[in-house]
Write a protein that holds these residues in place. Structure first.
Motif, short mmCIF file in Angstrom:
data_model
loop_
_atom_site.label_atom_id
_atom_site.label_comp_id
_atom_site.label_asym_id
_atom_site.label_seq_id
_atom_site.Cartn_x
_atom_site.Cartn_y
_atom_site.Cartn_z
N GLY A 24 35.55 25.79 45.37
CA GLY A 24 35.22 26.93 44.51
C GLY A 24 35.64 28.27 45.07
N VAL A 25 36.78 28.32 45.74
CA VAL A 25 37.20 29.54 46.44
C VAL A 25 37.75 30.57 45.46
CG1 VAL A 25 38.89 30.51 48.04
CG2 VAL A 25 37.61 28.45 48.66
N THR A 26 37.17 31.77 45.48
CA THR A 26 37.69 32.89 44.72
C THR A 26 37.96 34.04 45.68
OG1 THR A 26 35.58 33.99 44.28
CG2 THR A 26 36.23 32.23 42.77
N ARG A 27 38.91 34.88 45.30
CA ARG A 27 39.17 36.11 46.07
C ARG A 27 39.54 37.21 45.10
NH1 ARG A 27 38.57 40.09 48.43
NH2 ARG A 27 39.45 40.72 50.45
N THR A 28 38.69 38.21 45.03
CA THR A 28 38.97 39.37 44.20
C THR A 28 39.00 40.61 45.07
OG1 THR A 28 36.62 39.75 43.72
CG2 THR A 28 37.82 38.32 42.21
N ARG A 34 41.35 48.93 39.77
CA ARG A 34 41.45 47.75 38.92
C ARG A 34 41.07 46.52 39.72
NH1 ARG A 34 45.74 44.05 37.64
NH2 ARG A 34 47.05 45.14 39.16
N VAL A 35 40.23 45.66 39.14
CA VAL A 35 39.80 44.43 39.82
C VAL A 35 40.89 43.37 39.64
CG1 VAL A 35 38.11 42.58 39.91
CG2 VAL A 35 37.36 44.94 39.52
N VAL A 36 41.38 42.86 40.77
CA VAL A 36 42.41 41.83 40.76
C VAL A 36 41.79 40.51 41.19
CG1 VAL A 36 44.60 41.08 41.76
CG2 VAL A 36 44.20 43.52 41.29
N LYS A 37 41.96 39.49 40.37
CA LYS A 37 41.48 38.15 40.69
C LYS A 37 42.63 37.36 41.29
CE LYS A 37 37.99 38.11 37.02
NZ LYS A 37 37.49 37.41 35.80
N ALA A 38 42.74 37.38 42.63
CA ALA A 38 43.86 36.73 43.30
C ALA A 38 43.72 35.22 43.30
CB ALA A 38 43.98 37.24 44.73
N GLY A 59 52.71 37.11 42.69
CA GLY A 59 51.41 37.57 42.23
C GLY A 59 50.47 36.46 41.82
N GLY A 60 50.87 35.22 42.04
CA GLY A 60 50.04 34.08 41.64
C GLY A 60 48.94 33.72 42.61
N GLY A 234 46.11 32.48 40.22
CA GLY A 234 44.97 32.21 41.08
C GLY A 234 44.41 30.81 41.01
N VAL A 235 45.12 29.90 40.33
CA VAL A 235 44.61 28.54 40.13
C VAL A 235 45.68 27.54 40.58
CG1 VAL A 235 43.78 26.86 38.45
CG2 VAL A 235 43.19 29.29 38.19
N VAL A 236 45.28 26.48 41.28
CA VAL A 236 46.19 25.39 41.59
C VAL A 236 46.38 24.58 40.31
CG1 VAL A 236 46.58 23.31 42.94
CG2 VAL A 236 45.49 25.30 44.01
N THR A 237 47.60 24.69 39.74
CA THR A 237 47.83 24.09 38.42
C THR A 237 48.54 22.75 38.50
OG1 THR A 237 49.94 25.27 38.22
CG2 THR A 237 47.97 26.36 37.33
#
Length: 242
Positions: A24-28, A34-38, A59-60, A234-237
């Motif tokens: 569940g790793v997120t990095r913003t 501006r909030v960037v959801k990396a 930028g992904g 920001g997602v492993v697709t």
């Protein structure tokens, strides 16, 4: 000389197969108000001795993920562990120790100090470890020999080709005997011939026990991996086995 001379065998028959575990790793972060959801909810495991590549659009989130794996940054939420160490809750001192002892880094720009010889550049990675001068020299000599530069230790970076400079950078990464090598576009500044030489070297190191994670735009590099990840928005697709 074998890889065990440079990188210790970390896994025993009773040790877990997973080196990295992300849940569940997120990095913003905030950029120009501006909030960037990396990274957004990344779940991922990387096993001991795997060769993994990470691809995706600019930028992904690729560089952000590599920074987290390298203990250079912490996730905004979720957990990331390297072996038994929980990186997301570790202190700055503990993260510094982990970087110094367990993780090797290689970059597109070779990042060699131009006024130091190849051997001196490699030796720099051992400074935080508190080793004796004799032990440091032994390790430096072994690392340079392992990347095919035993006779180039007294050369300055400007006296070496691009491929040789990257070999020095790899020697600097493995001289501390890490568990994992993280590489960001390690062949990006090389022509095809030099690229292939570096890939053969990295594959050999991986076959000898080093876990290898490479961020790359080069499909020829990704095709050599045992597992290929695609990271977008920001997602492993996608996860493709080699």
């Amino acid at each position: 000389m074998t890889m065990t001379d440079t990188v210790p065998a970390e896994r025993t028959p009773d040790a877990p197969a997973t080196l990295y575990r992300l849940e569940g790793v997120t990095r913003t972060y905030t950029q120009k108000q501006r909030v960037v959801k990396a990274l957004t909810g990344v779940d991922l495991e990387i096993g001991f001795g795997e060769f993994v590549t990470i691809q995706g659009p600019t930028g992904g989130g690729k560089s952000t993920l590599l920074q987290l794996l390298g203990a250079l940054d912490k996730p905004t939420s979720g957990s990331i562990s390297l072996g038994a160490a929980e990186l997301s809750s570790a202190s700055p001192t503990a993260l510094g120790r982990i970087r110094a002892e367990e993780i090797g880094f290689v970059f597109q720009g070779f990042n060699l100090i131009p006024t130091l010889t190849a051997a001196e550049n490699v030796n720099m990675a051992l400074e935080p470890l508190g080793l004796s001068g004799a032990e440091r020299k032994t390790r430096v000599d072994e690392a340079l020999a392992h990347v095919g530069l035993a006779d180039r230790g007294d050369h300055l970076p400007t006296e070496l080709s691009g491929g040789q400079q990257q070999r020095v950078a790899i020697a600097r990464a493995i001289v501390k005997r890490p568990r994992v090598l993280l590489a960001d576009e390690p062949t990006g500044n090389l022509d095809e011939s030099m690229r292939d030489e570096i890939l053969v070297l990295l594959e050999r190191l991986c076959a000898e026990g080093l876990t290898l994670v490479i961020v790359t735009h080069d499909s020829a590099v990704a095709a050599r991996a045992s597992r290929r990840l695609r990271l977008a928005k920001g997602v492993v697709t996608d996860i493709t086995r080699g």
